[in-house]
Structure formats: structure tokens, C-alpha cells
Design an enzyme around this catalytic site. Structure first.
Site, PDB file in Angstrom:
ATOM      1  N   GLY A 154       0.812  -1.203   0.000  1.00  0.00           N
ATOM      2  CA  GLY A 154       0.000   0.000   0.000  1.00  0.00           C
ATOM      3  C   GLY A 154       0.850   1.258   0.000  1.00  0.00           C
ATOM      4  O   GLY A 154       1.973   1.291  -0.512  1.00  0.00           O
ATOM      5  N   GLY A 155       0.314   2.305   0.608  1.00  0.00           N
ATOM      6  CA  GLY A 155       1.028   3.574   0.670  1.00  0.00           C
ATOM      7  C   GLY A 155       2.366   3.473   1.362  1.00  0.00           C
ATOM      8  O   GLY A 155       3.263   4.290   1.117  1.00  0.00           O
TER       9      GLY A 155
ATOM     10  N   GLY B  40      22.445  12.858 -30.259  1.00  0.00           N
ATOM     11  CA  GLY B  40      22.034  13.424 -28.985  1.00  0.00           C
ATOM     12  C   GLY B  40      22.578  12.658 -27.801  1.00  0.00           C
ATOM     13  O   GLY B  40      22.800  13.234 -26.725  1.00  0.00           O
ATOM     14  N   ALA B  41      22.821  11.355 -27.966  1.00  0.00           N
ATOM     15  CA  ALA B  41      23.359  10.554 -26.872  1.00  0.00           C
ATOM     16  C   ALA B  41      24.769  11.005 -26.502  1.00  0.00           C
ATOM     17  O   ALA B  41      25.166  10.947 -25.334  1.00  0.00           O
ATOM     18  CB  ALA B  41      23.353   9.077 -27.257  1.00  0.00           C
TER      19      ALA B  41
END
Length: 528
Positions: free
Chosen positions: A183-184, A418-419
Site C-alpha cells: 500500500g502507501g 544526442g546521446a
């Protein structure tokens, strides 16, 4: 007849009665009120909370905080069971002589579930860790919020989350998963710097198998849904996985020994007999002449770092990039390295996210960053584009541009498009950029470039393939020779591979006192 008083040296006093009661009470707190619960814990292959703390901390160094704390809930029969510690042990001790704070869930008490008193103990120890400027380790083995206490339990988690964010980048935070976390509650470890898991006994998930089955119809076990394999290999949530708690906690101790105590300190120096000027002759023949042939970048790391030892972070996830911690002449260094053995070392969504988080952690804790580059570009494909490769790649770009620690890049073979920019190029702020003679820096590979630039010439040629080959060679010779980037000031030097160790050591030594100006701002707006 006169009564005779007992000898005052032997008769019990209020002090001795209190001391005896206190000793018995402390023994009860330490051993636990239910021996059967201890047996059940051991039968699952799990250690008890205090056994874990003993393995984590130096012998006889633990100082417990609020061991006599009890909850004050009165609903659903809670008033009839008020065990000491309220299911969490908190305090501080030392690891290799340095102060470390810890909180550890006790699954034997309410399944380690968090209630009001339980949360307040954790809040207090977190506040103490931040104030003292010392690392915080959480030993997680709890069933989430204590349902009987309602919303106060949820508010307790909110306090933990808020403090964890306040501590982020200030003190190292390490989560050790030794049981369930559902859960949380799973967001608590997700906010920390590093997550260690033990296979078979630890799980993390937001919704458990029963909920998944009810909502989607899918049937899955707890371990398959949120076990160590799922989170170290598939989701990338966890960083390390181990077969035993003992092995896990031993490596947590090692990690604490190499990290700085807080963001105001440098990492501890690790003395070594490994010569900082040592040549790495094996590297001269490492990279294949064929640019499409793979090799293991870990070999470069082994040759370069002190004594050939480094610890790889998230080694089972996004294997096309390596993130590791090692030492150069005793100084801790974070390594980000392309891995040609996996997807040719291409950058994709997971690799970008993995490297970005690692760069941020290194920058937060004053760990210099060395980037080893052999990247053909970003992975093409519809899944990557629709999955957000643009924003994920931007995370890595943002992390590097935002980092103020010493940054050194080394182009081992190719760096395309771009890499090349994203992998800590000079243009985004690398302090020093080196390259091996095998380097190729370009917008793209020569084959692709020739196909675009000379498309018409190739199509009109009598022998298109021969013409294409000739034009590719011309393109390489003109724009991709090993010294092209160096001639334009984009690389500081082209070095012999065997000189890599001493070059990096000297650079790190020089940059140790780097002082970068940071613009005044509240914070940046990091890509999502």
C-alpha cells in the site's frame, strides 16, 4: 520484646526494588512478550528485529530510543494489548565507528503495522538523524497501516514521507526490505536513496495479489508481483537483492562505510596500495577494431579502479548502462558507463532513468562522476517514443547539467548524436573530456550519414555500392577521425588506453577542491 531490624546492608530498598524491576522490564522489552511470535519469525527464515540491528551496527553500540513506548488506542480491543516498543525499535549506533540512525519494524508485534505511537517514534528518530547529520537506515518488515487506529495511522505515514523528502540529499537514506511492504507504505522506501531486498521474504507493492485478481482477473503470487526479482530486474525500484539477511546487512554496512555522513562532508578516503600511476596495458587491446563488435565495459572498470573492486548499482536492470561506485587512489567515484554487451550500449527509457538517479545521488553526496562513453544513440522505436524517451532522456541531461561535483568523461569508442551530448559532453559542463584513439564523435554513424548526404550521388552511380563505400570512407576521414573533436576543443586530450587510470586519478585529485557557483533559485523543474 524489641523488634530487630534487618541489616541495612542486605535489606531491599526502594532503589534496589526499582532497579530490579527495571532490569526485568528491559529484559521483557528486549526478548519480546510472546516467545511463540519469535519462533514464527524464525520459521519463516527471518531474523528478529534485534538480531537484525545487531548485524547492522557495531557490537554494543546501539542506543535505543523510547523502548517503553506503548500505544493509547482503545477501540476494537486494542486496550487489552499494549506491548512495549509498539512494534518498532528506534535508536542510533555506529557502523565502522561512524554514527548511524536506525528504525526497524518488529513483525512479531501487530505484524509491524504502523499506528500513532509507532509513527511518532519513527518521526523522532528521523528528526534526530537530520539534526545530527548522520545516515538513516530503515529495516522494513511491516504490514502497512494499523487498521484499528484508522486515519491516525495514515497521518503517520505522511509524517514519514515529509521528513524523508526533507532529508533527501542531506543525509544518506537506505531502506532494507526484510518482509512485506504494501500500500502507501511502499512509498517510504521509494523516497530513499538506495533499496536493498532479500529474496523470498521481502515484497513491495501498492495493491496486493488479491486486489489485482479482483480488479483485473490476473492471478499472481506476492513474490512474482513485488519480490526482489520483480523490483531489481523489471521495475527498477530496488537496487540490490540478496539470498540471506546476513549477506544483505553486511553489504549495507559496506555501503555506509564508503558514503559520506552527510552532504557537507566528502566521502571517506579508502587507503590503498594500488599505484595511482599504474598502467593498464590490457586496455590497449580491449576495443575491437570492428565498431559493431561488443566488449564488456566492466573490464575497463576493473582495470582502472583501485584493486579492481567496485560495487555495481542496479546491475540487473537496464543493463545497457552501468552505474557503479569504486575508488581511484582512495577517492570514491561514481561511474556511469555505456555497456556494449547489452543493446550495443544504446540509451533507452530505463537506462536514462537509471543513470539520471545515480548522477543525482552522486552529486548530492559529493561523489565525483566519471562517464565512460560508447553510445550509438537513443533506441529507436514506437514503444520508446510513446513511452516518453524524450522526457526520460531529458532526465539524464538535466541531472548532468545540474551536477556540481567534479565531472570527467572519456569516449572509449563511439559517441553519436544526442546521446553524445547527454553522456556528459563538454558542451553540457563536463570539467574534463578525454578520448581513446578509437573514438568516433559524430551526428550519426558514417553509413547513415552517407546515405543521407550522398543519396543522389549513390543512386546515380554506375556502381552504387562501390560509390557508397568510397563516400563513407571520405566522410569518416573528414569528420570522424580520432582527433576531429580534439582539434575543435571538444575533447581535452586523446590518451593511450593504458594511461586511463593515471589520467583519471590526476584529474580527480585536481578537481577535489572544485567550487561551482549555483544560481539563486528555489529549485529547478526536473523533467517528469
Amino acid at each position: 520484646m524489641t523488634d530487630t531490624l534487618p541489616d541495612r546492608r542486605t535489606r531491599p530498598t526502594a532503589r534496589t526494588r526499582t532497579t530490579g524491576s527495571l532490569a526485568a522490564l528491559k529484559e521483557l522489552v528486549t526478548l519480546g512478550e510472546d516467545p511463540a511470535a519469535t519462533e514464527r519469525q524464525h520459521s519463516k527464515g527471518k531474523l528478529t528485529v534485534r538480531e537484525r540491528i545487531e548485524l547492522l551496527l557495531d557490537p554494543d553500540s546501539f542506543n535505543e530510543v523510547e523502548p517503553l513506548r506503548r500505544h493509547r488506542a482503545t477501540t476494537f480491543g486494542m486496550e487489552a494489548k499494549r506491548p512495549y516498543t509498539d512494534g518498532v525499535v528506534t535508536g542510533w549506533g555506529t557502523v565502522f565507528g561512524r554514527t548511524v540512525f536506525v528504525f526497524a519494524h518488529d513483525f512479531r508485534i501487530y505484524g509491524g503495522a504502523l499506528g500513532e505511537a509507532h509513527a511518532e517514534k519513527i518521526h523522532k528518530i528521523m528528526d534526530m538523524a537530520i539534526a545530527a547529520g548522520a545516515p538513516l537506515v530503515s529495516l522494513n518488515d511491516g504490514a502497512g497501516a494499523r487498521i484499528q487506529e484508522g486515519v491516525t495511522a495514515l497521518a503517520g505515514y505522511g509524517g514519514i514521507f515529509r521528513r524523508s523528502v526533507q532529508a533527501s540529499g542531506v543525509i544518506p537514506q537506505i531502506s532494507v526490505m526484510l518482509g512485506p511492504c504494501a500500500g502507501g507504505a511502499a512509498y517510504a522506501p521509494a523516497l530513499t536513496d538506495l533499496i536493498f531486498m532479500v529474496g523470498g521474504t521481502s515484497q513491495m507493492f501498492i495493491t496486493g495479489p488479491d486486489v489485482v485478481r479482483a480488479v483485473t482477473g490476473e492471478s499472481i503470487s506476492q513474490n512474482d508481483l513485488g519480490g526482489s526479482d520483480a523490483h531489481t530486474r523489471t521495475s527498477g525500484v530496488a537496487h540490490f537483492a540478496y539470498a540471506t539477511e546476513e549477506g544483505c546487512l553486511e553489504d549495507v554496512r559496506y555501503m555506509l562505510s564508503i558514503l559520506p555522513t552527510n552532504n557537507k562532508e566528502l566521502p571517506p578516503h579508502a587507503p590503498t596500495d594500488d599505484d595511482p600511476e599504474r598502467r593498464c596495458d590490457a586496455l590497449n587491446d580491449l576495443v575491437p577494431t570492428d565498431p559493431t563488435q561488443p566488449y564488456d565495459m566492466r573490464t575497463v572498470l576493473e582495470e582502472v579502479v583501485d584493486d579492481g573492486e567496485f560495487i555495481e548499482v542496479q546491475d540487473a536492470w537496464a543493463g545497457n548502462i552501468i552505474t557503479a561506485l569504486g575508488h581511484l587512489d582512495g577517492e570514491l567515484v561514481g561511474f556511469v558507463a555505456s555497456q556494449p554487451m547489452v543493446l550495443a550500449g544504446v540509451l533507452d527509457i530505463d537506462a536514462s532513468t537509471k543513470a539520471a538517479r545515480f548522477v543525482q545521488m552522486c552529486d548530492a553526496f559529493n561523489i565525483p562522476i566519471v562517464t565512460l562513453v560508447d553510445v550509438p544513440g537513443f533506441l529507436p522505436g514506437v514503444d520508446q517514443e510513446h513511452g516518453g524517451i524524450i522526457r526520460h532522456g531529458a532526465k539524464l541531461l538535466y541531472a548532468y547539467c545540474n551536477a556540481t561535483v567534479p565531472r570527467i568523461s572519456l569516449i572509449v569508442r563511439k559517441a553519436y548524436g544526442g546521446a553524445y551530448i547527454v553522456m556528459d559532453s563538454r558542451s553540457i559542463g563536463a570539467d574534463l573530456s578525454y578520448a581513446w584513439p578509437t573514438n568516433e564523435v559524430a551526428v550519426m554513424g558514417a553509413d547513415g550519414a552517407a546515405n543521407i548526404i550522398f543519396r543522389r550521388q549513390i543512386a546515380d552511380a554506375l556502381d552504387p555500392e562501390a560509390t557508397r563505400g568510397q563516400l563513407i570512407s571520405e566522410y569518416k576521414e573528414e569528420l570522424m577521425h580520432p582527433y576531429y573533436a580534439a582539434e575543435r576543443g571538444l575533447i581535452d586530450d586523446v590518451i593511450e588506453p593504458a594511461d586511463t587510470r593515471r589520467t583519471l586519478v590526476r584529474a580527480i585529485r585536481m578537481l577535489r577542491t572544485k567550487d561551482a557557483d549555483i544560481p539563486a533559485r528555489k529549485h529547478g523543474n526536473q523533467p517528469q
